[in-house]
Design a protein around this motif. Structure first.
Motif, PDB file in Angstrom:
ATOM      1  N   VAL A 252      27.994  -4.791 -21.138  1.00  0.00           N
ATOM      2  CA  VAL A 252      26.943  -5.203 -22.068  1.00  0.00           C
ATOM      3  C   VAL A 252      25.709  -5.669 -21.307  1.00  0.00           C
ATOM      4  CG1 VAL A 252      26.330  -6.891 -23.849  1.00  0.00           C
ATOM      5  CG2 VAL A 252      28.561  -5.768 -23.917  1.00  0.00           C
ATOM      6  N   SER A 253      25.900  -6.471 -20.250  1.00  0.00           N
ATOM      7  CA  SER A 253      24.723  -6.980 -19.544  1.00  0.00           C
ATOM      8  C   SER A 253      23.979  -5.842 -18.846  1.00  0.00           C
ATOM      9  CB  SER A 253      25.111  -8.089 -18.567  1.00  0.00           C
ATOM     10  OG  SER A 253      26.013  -7.589 -17.629  1.00  0.00           O
ATOM     11  N   GLU A 254      24.725  -4.834 -18.370  1.00  0.00           N
ATOM     12  CA  GLU A 254      24.041  -3.687 -17.749  1.00  0.00           C
ATOM     13  C   GLU A 254      23.265  -2.884 -18.771  1.00  0.00           C
ATOM     14  OE1 GLU A 254      26.427  -1.145 -15.249  1.00  0.00           O
ATOM     15  OE2 GLU A 254      27.046  -2.911 -14.093  1.00  0.00           O
ATOM     16  N   GLU A 255      23.859  -2.730 -19.976  1.00  0.00           N
ATOM     17  CA  GLU A 255      23.167  -1.967 -21.018  1.00  0.00           C
ATOM     18  C   GLU A 255      21.913  -2.674 -21.473  1.00  0.00           C
ATOM     19  OE1 GLU A 255      26.124  -1.024 -23.916  1.00  0.00           O
ATOM     20  OE2 GLU A 255      26.904   0.604 -22.656  1.00  0.00           O
ATOM     21  N   LEU A 256      21.992  -4.003 -21.559  1.00  0.00           N
ATOM     22  CA  LEU A 256      20.829  -4.770 -21.992  1.00  0.00           C
ATOM     23  C   LEU A 256      19.723  -4.725 -20.937  1.00  0.00           C
ATOM     24  CD1 LEU A 256      22.477  -7.905 -23.632  1.00  0.00           C
ATOM     25  CD2 LEU A 256      21.385  -5.968 -24.771  1.00  0.00           C
ATOM     26  N   ALA A 257      20.120  -4.524 -19.691  1.00  0.00           N
ATOM     27  CA  ALA A 257      19.138  -4.512 -18.598  1.00  0.00           C
ATOM     28  C   ALA A 257      18.326  -3.214 -18.576  1.00  0.00           C
ATOM     29  CB  ALA A 257      19.855  -4.689 -17.270  1.00  0.00           C
ATOM     30  N   ILE A 258      18.832  -2.180 -19.286  1.00  0.00           N
ATOM     31  CA  ILE A 258      18.153  -0.871 -19.251  1.00  0.00           C
ATOM     32  C   ILE A 258      16.852  -0.918 -20.081  1.00  0.00           C
ATOM     33  CG2 ILE A 258      18.339   1.549 -20.029  1.00  0.00           C
ATOM     34  CD1 ILE A 258      21.315   1.347 -19.170  1.00  0.00           C
TER      35      ILE A 258
END
Ligand code: ATP
Ligand code: MG
Length: 258
Positions: A252-258
């Motif tokens: 989730v944190s990686e997806e939000l970082a995109i």
């Protein structure tokens, strides 16, 4: 050992042709007759791993042995139930189930076997229907009947019950357990559901993501029928949940970082 998964790596290419590690250092062995669940967050490579075992996808490196023989392509010893039903739209239910079977056994036997398994998944009355006339869950049950009717030694199931309602899912759990007990098939079962994996399997392989690796290999030491051991089930559920939560937070944190 019946199935040996040795050092499997899989890379896919990004749109800009740069490689991404999807599976890394996957090593495990599976005994004949074991029921293994593969559990992990979306995108961790569960389907990719199952497709490599099926012989549908080639690993970038590493190999998989079944009965000491290297897997190079799909084979009759391995039956696959895909995440989506993958039926032939122009064939009715009976013909979808007998399609691969007709190459192996006489037509009459193929139809008898198809009927038996279609009744098992409660579709005995739908033999003449076409896929577009069925719900998604019904189509999935046809795909399950098709794999079972081939009577493979190894059953590879990719979230086979994901699209089903709770009651149908529970009934199919019981039926799958019966089939497994009676036929001693080796089953690799991919799922998102912690409770489903605890209910069904001897071992749960918990995968992490980016790249997909095996984080834990848990032996489920709860006697069957498992419903009678609620406390042990809840303890194991909480243990796996805490493990997976870290992984899901990472996605989730990686997806939000995109
Ligand atoms: N043919 C492909 N080309 C490029 N990347 C791919 C390909 N197939 C899968 N991937 C990537 O590999 C990763 C793993 O995909 P895979 O379908 O195995 O995950 P999964 O664990 O089965 O997920 P889900 O639980 O959502 O079904 C994903 O990041 C996906 O984008
Ligand atoms: Mg998948």
């Amino acid at each position: 050992m019946f199935i040996e998964i040795n050092n499997i790596q899989k890379q896919f290419l990004n749109k800009d042709q740069s490689p991404v590690d999807v599976l890394k250092d996957i090593n495990t062995t599976i005994e004949k007759g074991e029921f293994i669940s593969i559990l992990g967050p979306s995108g961790c490579g569960k389907s990719t791993l199952l497709n490599i075992v099926a012989g549908l996808t080639k690993a970038t490196s590493g190999d998989i042995l079944v009965n000491n023989k290297k897997i190079e392509k799909p084979g009759k010893d391995r039956g696959m139930v895909f995440q989506q039903a993958a039926l032939f739209p122009w064939l009715n239910v009976m013909d979808n189930v007998t399609f691969p079977l007709k190459k192996e056994v006489p037509k009459r036997e193929a139809e008898e076997r198809a009927k038996k398994y279609l009744q098992m998944v409660q579709l005995g009355k739908y033999v003449s229907h076409y896929p577009h006339e069925l719900s998604g869950g019904m189509q999935q049950r046809v795909a399950i009947a098709r794999a079972l009717a081939m009577d493979p030694e190894i059953l590879l199931m990719d979230e086979p019950f994901g699209a089903l309602d709770e009651q149908t899912r529970s009934r199919l759990h019981t039926q799958l357990e019966t089939i497994w007990t009676e036929t001693k098939k080796t089953i690799l079962f991919v799922t998102h559901s912690i409770s489903e994996s605890i209910k069904l399997s001897d071992r749960i392989i918990v995968m992490g993501t980016k790249p997909g690796t095996i984080l834990q290999d848990i032996k489920v030491d709860i006697p069957r029928p498992r419903e009678e051991h609620k406390k042990k089930i809840i303890e194991l559920e909480e243990h796996i949940m805490s493990y997976l939560k870290t992984e899901i937070d990472k996605v989730v944190s990686e997806e939000l970082a995109i």
